[in-house]
Motif scaffolding. Structure first.
Motif, PDB file in Angstrom:
ATOM      1  N   MET A 146      64.380 -20.869  -2.235  1.00  0.00           N
ATOM      2  CA  MET A 146      63.555 -19.525  -2.623  1.00  0.00           C
ATOM      3  C   MET A 146      62.294 -19.816  -2.195  1.00  0.00           C
ATOM      4  SD  MET A 146      65.720 -17.905  -4.182  1.00  0.00           S
ATOM      5  CE  MET A 146      64.725 -16.791  -4.714  1.00  0.00           C
ATOM      6  N   ARG A 147      61.670 -20.782  -1.807  1.00  0.00           N
ATOM      7  CA  ARG A 147      60.392 -21.078  -1.004  1.00  0.00           C
ATOM      8  C   ARG A 147      60.476 -20.386   0.266  1.00  0.00           C
ATOM      9  NH1 ARG A 147      57.248 -26.624  -1.429  1.00  0.00           N
ATOM     10  NH2 ARG A 147      57.469 -26.205  -3.348  1.00  0.00           N
ATOM     11  N   ARG A 148      61.588 -20.952   0.823  1.00  0.00           N
ATOM     12  CA  ARG A 148      61.620 -20.620   2.362  1.00  0.00           C
ATOM     13  C   ARG A 148      61.942 -18.849   2.362  1.00  0.00           C
ATOM     14  NH1 ARG A 148      59.938 -21.935   7.258  1.00  0.00           N
ATOM     15  NH2 ARG A 148      61.421 -21.427   8.942  1.00  0.00           N
ATOM     16  N   LEU A 149      62.851 -18.395   1.496  1.00  0.00           N
ATOM     17  CA  LEU A 149      63.003 -17.075   1.428  1.00  0.00           C
ATOM     18  C   LEU A 149      61.498 -16.231   1.331  1.00  0.00           C
ATOM     19  CD1 LEU A 149      65.174 -14.769   1.782  1.00  0.00           C
ATOM     20  CD2 LEU A 149      65.775 -14.997  -0.652  1.00  0.00           C
ATOM     21  N   ALA A 150      60.889 -16.783   0.127  1.00  0.00           N
ATOM     22  CA  ALA A 150      59.438 -16.006  -0.379  1.00  0.00           C
ATOM     23  C   ALA A 150      58.898 -15.991   1.210  1.00  0.00           C
ATOM     24  CB  ALA A 150      58.969 -16.756  -1.246  1.00  0.00           C
ATOM     25  N   THR A 151      58.781 -17.018   1.776  1.00  0.00           N
ATOM     26  CA  THR A 151      57.668 -16.956   3.115  1.00  0.00           C
ATOM     27  C   THR A 151      58.411 -16.215   4.169  1.00  0.00           C
ATOM     28  OG1 THR A 151      57.243 -19.340   2.626  1.00  0.00           O
ATOM     29  CG2 THR A 151      56.966 -18.485   4.919  1.00  0.00           C
ATOM     30  N   VAL A 152      59.768 -16.255   4.356  1.00  0.00           N
ATOM     31  CA  VAL A 152      60.506 -15.305   5.443  1.00  0.00           C
ATOM     32  C   VAL A 152      60.308 -14.002   5.126  1.00  0.00           C
ATOM     33  CG1 VAL A 152      62.419 -14.734   6.786  1.00  0.00           C
ATOM     34  CG2 VAL A 152      61.838 -17.371   6.078  1.00  0.00           C
ATOM     35  N   VAL A 153      60.345 -13.436   3.963  1.00  0.00           N
ATOM     36  CA  VAL A 153      60.318 -12.013   3.498  1.00  0.00           C
ATOM     37  C   VAL A 153      59.192 -11.507   3.935  1.00  0.00           C
ATOM     38  CG1 VAL A 153      60.456 -10.534   1.501  1.00  0.00           C
ATOM     39  CG2 VAL A 153      62.288 -12.238   2.068  1.00  0.00           C
ATOM     40  N   ASP A 154      57.996 -12.466   3.683  1.00  0.00           N
ATOM     41  CA  ASP A 154      56.573 -11.588   3.833  1.00  0.00           C
ATOM     42  C   ASP A 154      56.294 -11.341   5.401  1.00  0.00           C
ATOM     43  OD1 ASP A 154      55.852 -11.874   1.261  1.00  0.00           O
ATOM     44  OD2 ASP A 154      55.085 -13.897   1.287  1.00  0.00           O
ATOM     45  N   HIS A 155      56.857 -12.370   6.171  1.00  0.00           N
ATOM     46  CA  HIS A 155      56.851 -12.150   7.727  1.00  0.00           C
ATOM     47  C   HIS A 155      57.976 -11.430   8.239  1.00  0.00           C
ATOM     48  CE1 HIS A 155      54.382 -15.875   6.673  1.00  0.00           C
ATOM     49  NE2 HIS A 155      53.652 -15.503   7.582  1.00  0.00           N
ATOM     50  N   ASP A 156      58.871 -11.060   7.680  1.00  0.00           N
ATOM     51  CA  ASP A 156      60.259 -10.374   8.214  1.00  0.00           C
ATOM     52  C   ASP A 156      60.770  -9.679   7.249  1.00  0.00           C
ATOM     53  OD1 ASP A 156      62.292  -9.468   9.672  1.00  0.00           O
ATOM     54  OD2 ASP A 156      63.376 -11.171   9.871  1.00  0.00           O
TER      55      ASP A 156
END
Length: 567
Positions: A146-156
């Motif tokens: 979820m940490r990675r997904l929260a970060t990736v969604v903001d950028h992609d």
């Protein structure tokens, strides 16, 4: 390490990992669960969706605990019981726009994976799903996902349309409903499908002509020995058995006299470096054992956020399931119902839980077990000290009710000699270990690679020790103890001993199907363990009544040569 059945033996390939998933799944798994997160450790973007819903102090504490453990702060809050996983995912979805998968109308044909990949999809917590002409990924998050997904969604932002979230309970329930038959088949016959010569499952009666000739010749030789003159036949069999027993006793003496290797003191493993650890317990009509069992497992010195307990139960065991439910929600405890297919055995129940195990290491316990609180850390320390070919470490079993009866005292004596003397000696000799049915800890990837447990063998532990050796792996012992309860009445003692005897016969017959391949796979050490430890147990039990009968006949006035032949 990849394993290959060449037809002439079992071999390990040079690679250290078993690549059984598609590149697509591996790529997404790496995306969502990186080994190291490169964000500043003080940030926990996975908690942004909870700001204003939970106290700031609680969120800070969760972020700090996540930093100490190297996992997502969402997993900490869920493990603490501060928020339900489904509720957290709904809040995350509202903030990021990532959809929640409801699985309404989804069929098996919509899952973009072959049957061979479904087991790993359960383990990873993700699979591709066809949605019309598009391909989306359903994710049951864990670790840092979820940490990675929260970060990736903001950028992609485009990733939002390609990922859907599901709680672990909904994810597992869906796969069980759509692929339950396949998982049930794997639990019962997975080993037989991959390595039929190493399974005790019923085999077709049609056998190769060479095998038939070999068995006929063996039967004729044994029959000829039985038709020899009585005095001469008794002498021949007595000598054969004497040599066998002397060799078996000699191996035990050598193992008992092996010097105990001193265990160097290692610095404790930091919590952040600890892997996810899965404990599997097979339960059947053991409702009374559930409360003390869960208390003992919860007392283990291991971060609750990195501990997974799977209780494998049978479909008709309502009492045990009710006893578990009385404890209420336990985020780190999962119940897996073993499929209602033959055989109904402990190893089949363990195989049913294996696809759902998310840990890098797997430990097996019984309902009445009380492991030492530090056993999981001690097992990891043992793995760290040993080379990579050590795939299993066995803890010692101790009887805690030795004062209850003569049978429990005999069990205590037998277990002390077996687990504290003989098994460490066999390990020092680098011989295969006939494992105990509990308190053995495995590297999860190796356990899966060699086919898990044999569902048709009632002493799956002894068989697994031999099978590890045939694939080029070893098992060792380590200094930790599990308190276990011994039978105190004759009926229970006979029942357990009969099951052991049946399983030893199964194990011996399976691995002696092709003696030359056994020698090629496991060497003289494997052949010696099978025949001088397991085989000698069988033969001595079968020969004992004849010995007593012959002695009684001789001393009662029978022929003197009978006593001389037996002695």
């Amino acid at each position: 390490m990849a394993l290959v059945d060449t037809g002439r033996g079992l071999r390990r390939r040079a690679t250290r990992r078993v690549a059984t998933t598609s590149p697509t799944i591996d790529a997404l798994f790496a995306l969502l669960q990186p080994v190291n997160d490169n964000r500043p450790p003080s940030e926990a973007p996975e908690l942004d969706c909870l700001v204003g819903s939970l106290p700031k102090r609680l969120l800070r504490d969760a972020a700090a605990r996540a930093r100490d453990l190297g996992i997502g702060a969402d997993r900490v809050l869920i493990a603490w019981g501060m928020i339900d996983e489904a509720d957290y995912l709904r809040r995350f979805a509202r903030r990021t726009g990532v959809a929640i998968e409801t699985f309404i109308g989804v069929t098996r044909a919509d899952i973009g994976l072959p049957d061979s990949d479904l087991e790993r999809a359960v383990q990873y917590g993700l699979f591709p799903l066809r949605d019309g002409d598009d391909l989306v990924f359903v994710v049951a998050p864990r670790g840092l996902a979820m940490r990675r997904l929260a970060t990736v969604v903001d950028h992609d932002p485009g990733l939002v349309a390609r990922v859907r979230l599901a709680s672990a309970a909904d994810f597992d329930a869906f796969l069980l409903s759509r692929a339950g038959d396949m998982l049930a088949h794997q639990a019962a016959l997975g080993l037989h499908d991959r390595h039929p010569a190493l399974s005790a499952a019923p085999r077709p009666m049609v056998r190769p002509r060479r095998t038939q000739i070999t068995r006929i010749a063996t039967s004729l030789v044994l029959a000829s020995l039985l038709t020899l003159p009585t005095h001469f036949a008794i002498g021949v069999w007595t000598q054969i058995l004497a040599l066998w027993f002397v060799a078996a006793i000699g191996l035990r003496l050598v193992a008992a006299l092996m010097p105990v290797r001193s265990t160097p003191t290692s610095p404790p493993i930091r919590d952040a470096e600890l892997p996810i650890y899965t404990i599997v317990v097979a339960l059947y009509h053991e409702a009374r054992s559930v409360p003390p069992l869960l208390r003992a497992l919860n007392a283990l010195d291991y971060p609750r956020e990195k501990l997974e307990i799977i209780l494998a139960v049978e479909t008709d065991d309502v009492e045990t399931r009710v006893a578990i439910a009385r404890f209420g929600p336990m985020p780190h405890v999962r119940v897996v119902v073993a499929p209602d297919v033959a055989p109904r055995t402990k190893p089949k129940a363990l195989n049913s839980a294996l696809p759902f195990a998310r840990g890098s290491f797997i430990a097996v316990f019984d309902a009445e077990d009380r492991p030492h609180p530090g056993q999981l850390r001690a097992a990891l320390d043992a793995f760290a000290r040993e080379p990579d070919d050590v795939a299993c470490v066995q803890a010692s079993l101790c009887i805690h009710n030795s004062a209850d009866s003569l049978f429990s005292r005999m069990f205590a004596t037998e277990y002390a000699g077996h687990f504290d003397v003989m098994l460490p000696g066999l390990a020092a000799l680098k011989m295969p270990l006939p494992l105990g049915g509990t308190s053995n800890h495995f590297r999860a990837d190796v356990l899966r690679a060699i086919g898990g447990w044999d569902a048709w063998n009632v002493t799956e532990d002894a068989d697994l020790g031999l099978r590890l050796a045939r694939f080029g792996y070893r098992a060792v012992t380590f200094a930790s103890a599990t308190q276990e309860e011994a039978p105190i009445r004759f009926a229970a003692w006979v029942k357990q001993r009969s099951r052991w005897m049946k399983g030893w016969m199964q194990t011996w017959s399976v691995h002696m199907r092709h003696p030359r391949l056994l020698w090629r796979d496991a060497g003289w050490r494997g052949a010696a363990t099978l025949n001088l430890i397991i085989g000698a147990n069988i033969v001595s039990a079968l020969a004992y009544p004849f010995l007593l009968g012959g002695l009684a006949f001789g001393f009662a006035g029978g022929d003197r040569w009978l006593i001389d032949g037996l002695l």
